[in-house]
Design a protein around this motif. Structure first.
Motif, PDB file in Angstrom:
ATOM      1  N   ASP A  19       0.837  -1.204   0.000  1.00  0.00           N
ATOM      2  CA  ASP A  19       0.000   0.000   0.000  1.00  0.00           C
ATOM      3  C   ASP A  19       0.868   1.249   0.000  1.00  0.00           C
ATOM      4  N   SER A  20       0.296   2.372  -0.399  1.00  0.00           N
ATOM      5  CA  SER A  20       1.042   3.629  -0.391  1.00  0.00           C
ATOM      6  C   SER A  20       0.554   4.595   0.680  1.00  0.00           C
ATOM      7  N   ASP A  21      -0.615   4.339   1.282  1.00  0.00           N
ATOM      8  CA  ASP A  21      -1.153   5.212   2.325  1.00  0.00           C
ATOM      9  C   ASP A  21      -1.032   4.538   3.685  1.00  0.00           C
ATOM     10  N   TYR A  22      -0.562   5.314   4.668  1.00  0.00           N
ATOM     11  CA  TYR A  22      -0.319   4.779   6.010  1.00  0.00           C
ATOM     12  C   TYR A  22      -0.828   5.749   7.059  1.00  0.00           C
ATOM     13  N   ARG A  23      -1.415   5.196   8.103  1.00  0.00           N
ATOM     14  CA  ARG A  23      -1.814   5.989   9.261  1.00  0.00           C
ATOM     15  C   ARG A  23      -0.595   6.111  10.164  1.00  0.00           C
ATOM     16  N   VAL A  24      -0.308   7.327  10.595  1.00  0.00           N
ATOM     17  CA  VAL A  24       0.791   7.560  11.529  1.00  0.00           C
ATOM     18  C   VAL A  24       0.270   7.232  12.926  1.00  0.00           C
ATOM     19  N   VAL A  25       1.001   6.399  13.657  1.00  0.00           N
ATOM     20  CA  VAL A  25       0.598   6.025  15.009  1.00  0.00           C
ATOM     21  C   VAL A  25       1.505   6.725  16.021  1.00  0.00           C
ATOM     22  N   GLY A  26       1.038   6.787  17.256  1.00  0.00           N
ATOM     23  CA  GLY A  26       1.815   7.438  18.309  1.00  0.00           C
ATOM     24  C   GLY A  26       1.664   8.941  18.331  1.00  0.00           C
ATOM     25  N   THR A  45       0.224  20.708   7.203  1.00  0.00           N
ATOM     26  CA  THR A  45      -0.789  20.911   6.172  1.00  0.00           C
ATOM     27  C   THR A  45      -0.802  19.737   5.198  1.00  0.00           C
ATOM     28  N   MET A  46      -1.912  19.611   4.511  1.00  0.00           N
ATOM     29  CA  MET A  46      -2.037  18.586   3.492  1.00  0.00           C
ATOM     30  C   MET A  46      -0.977  18.806   2.408  1.00  0.00           C
ATOM     31  N   ASN A  47      -0.421  17.741   1.906  1.00  0.00           N
ATOM     32  CA  ASN A  47       0.624  17.719   0.865  1.00  0.00           C
ATOM     33  C   ASN A  47       1.982  18.197   1.360  1.00  0.00           C
ATOM     34  N   ILE A  98       1.989  14.395   3.604  1.00  0.00           N
ATOM     35  CA  ILE A  98       0.766  14.276   4.393  1.00  0.00           C
ATOM     36  C   ILE A  98      -0.414  14.268   3.429  1.00  0.00           C
ATOM     37  N   LYS A  99      -1.201  13.215   3.495  1.00  0.00           N
ATOM     38  CA  LYS A  99      -2.388  13.110   2.650  1.00  0.00           C
ATOM     39  C   LYS A  99      -3.586  13.774   3.335  1.00  0.00           C
ATOM     40  N   LYS A 100      -3.674  13.578   4.659  1.00  0.00           N
ATOM     41  CA  LYS A 100      -4.852  14.076   5.365  1.00  0.00           C
ATOM     42  C   LYS A 100      -4.553  14.197   6.853  1.00  0.00           C
ATOM     43  N   ILE A 101      -5.026  15.276   7.446  1.00  0.00           N
ATOM     44  CA  ILE A 101      -5.035  15.427   8.895  1.00  0.00           C
ATOM     45  C   ILE A 101      -6.462  15.100   9.329  1.00  0.00           C
ATOM     46  N   THR A 102      -6.604  14.144  10.224  1.00  0.00           N
ATOM     47  CA  THR A 102      -7.934  13.710  10.664  1.00  0.00           C
ATOM     48  C   THR A 102      -8.224  14.236  12.065  1.00  0.00           C
ATOM     49  N   GLY A 112      -5.163  13.131  13.940  1.00  0.00           N
ATOM     50  CA  GLY A 112      -4.484  11.978  13.372  1.00  0.00           C
ATOM     51  C   GLY A 112      -3.864  12.393  12.054  1.00  0.00           C
ATOM     52  N   CYS A 113      -3.128  11.480  11.437  1.00  0.00           N
ATOM     53  CA  CYS A 113      -2.427  11.820  10.207  1.00  0.00           C
ATOM     54  C   CYS A 113      -2.331  10.597   9.308  1.00  0.00           C
ATOM     55  N   ILE A 114      -2.685  10.802   8.039  1.00  0.00           N
ATOM     56  CA  ILE A 114      -2.521   9.786   6.999  1.00  0.00           C
ATOM     57  C   ILE A 114      -1.447  10.311   6.051  1.00  0.00           C
ATOM     58  N   ILE A 115      -0.472   9.453   5.731  1.00  0.00           N
ATOM     59  CA  ILE A 115       0.590   9.874   4.810  1.00  0.00           C
ATOM     60  C   ILE A 115       0.561   8.988   3.566  1.00  0.00           C
ATOM     61  N   THR A 116       1.082   9.536   2.485  1.00  0.00           N
ATOM     62  CA  THR A 116       1.243   8.799   1.230  1.00  0.00           C
ATOM     63  C   THR A 116       2.736   8.670   0.964  1.00  0.00           C
TER      64      THR A 116
END
Length: 120
Positions: A19-26, A45-47, A98-102, A112-116
């Motif tokens: 996969d290319s998208d990952y949730r950042v933990v911690g 920020t996104m991107n 950074i793909k998305k800040i949740t 939270g944070c999702i990265i690509t």
């Protein structure tokens, strides 16, 4: 997947294999220097480009830290880091954004944070 059972040589993993998208933990922990990761995420920020840093230890041999220009945001979950660590250790150059800040809402105040991640 079970090439070793049939005597075939293990092939190197590539980003095409995972996969290319990952949730950042911690992200809810503080860093060793006292900075709060939630506070750092508010500045992201996104991107935004981020850096992945391999940080091996006996306890976490596949550890991958996630850093922004303001500090460490967290790390890649252990289950995801196994294959990704192999790709990094094989010398593959990667870029991450950074793909998305949740979160950050009344219902879910923690960020939270999702990265690509992509191959350069």
């Amino acid at each position: 997947m079970f090439e070793w059972l049939f005597g075939k040589k293990h092939q190197k993993l590539t980003m095409n294999d995972i996969d290319s998208d990952y949730r950042v933990v911690g992200v809810s922990f503080d860093n060793s220097n006292g900075t709060n990761r939630q506070t750092l995420l508010k500045k992201c920020t996104m991107n935004q480009e981020i850096t992945l840093k391999r940080k091996r230890s006996k306890e976490y041999p596949n550890a991958i830290e996630v850093w922004s220009k303001v500090g460490q945001l967290g790390h890649i979950a252990d289950d995801d880091a196994i294959d990704l660590a192999e790709i990094i250790d094989n010398g593959t150059r990667l870029t991450a954004k950074i793909k998305k800040i949740t979160g950050g809402t009344t219902d879910k105040p923690s960020l939270g944070c999702i990265i690509t991640i992509q191959e350069k």
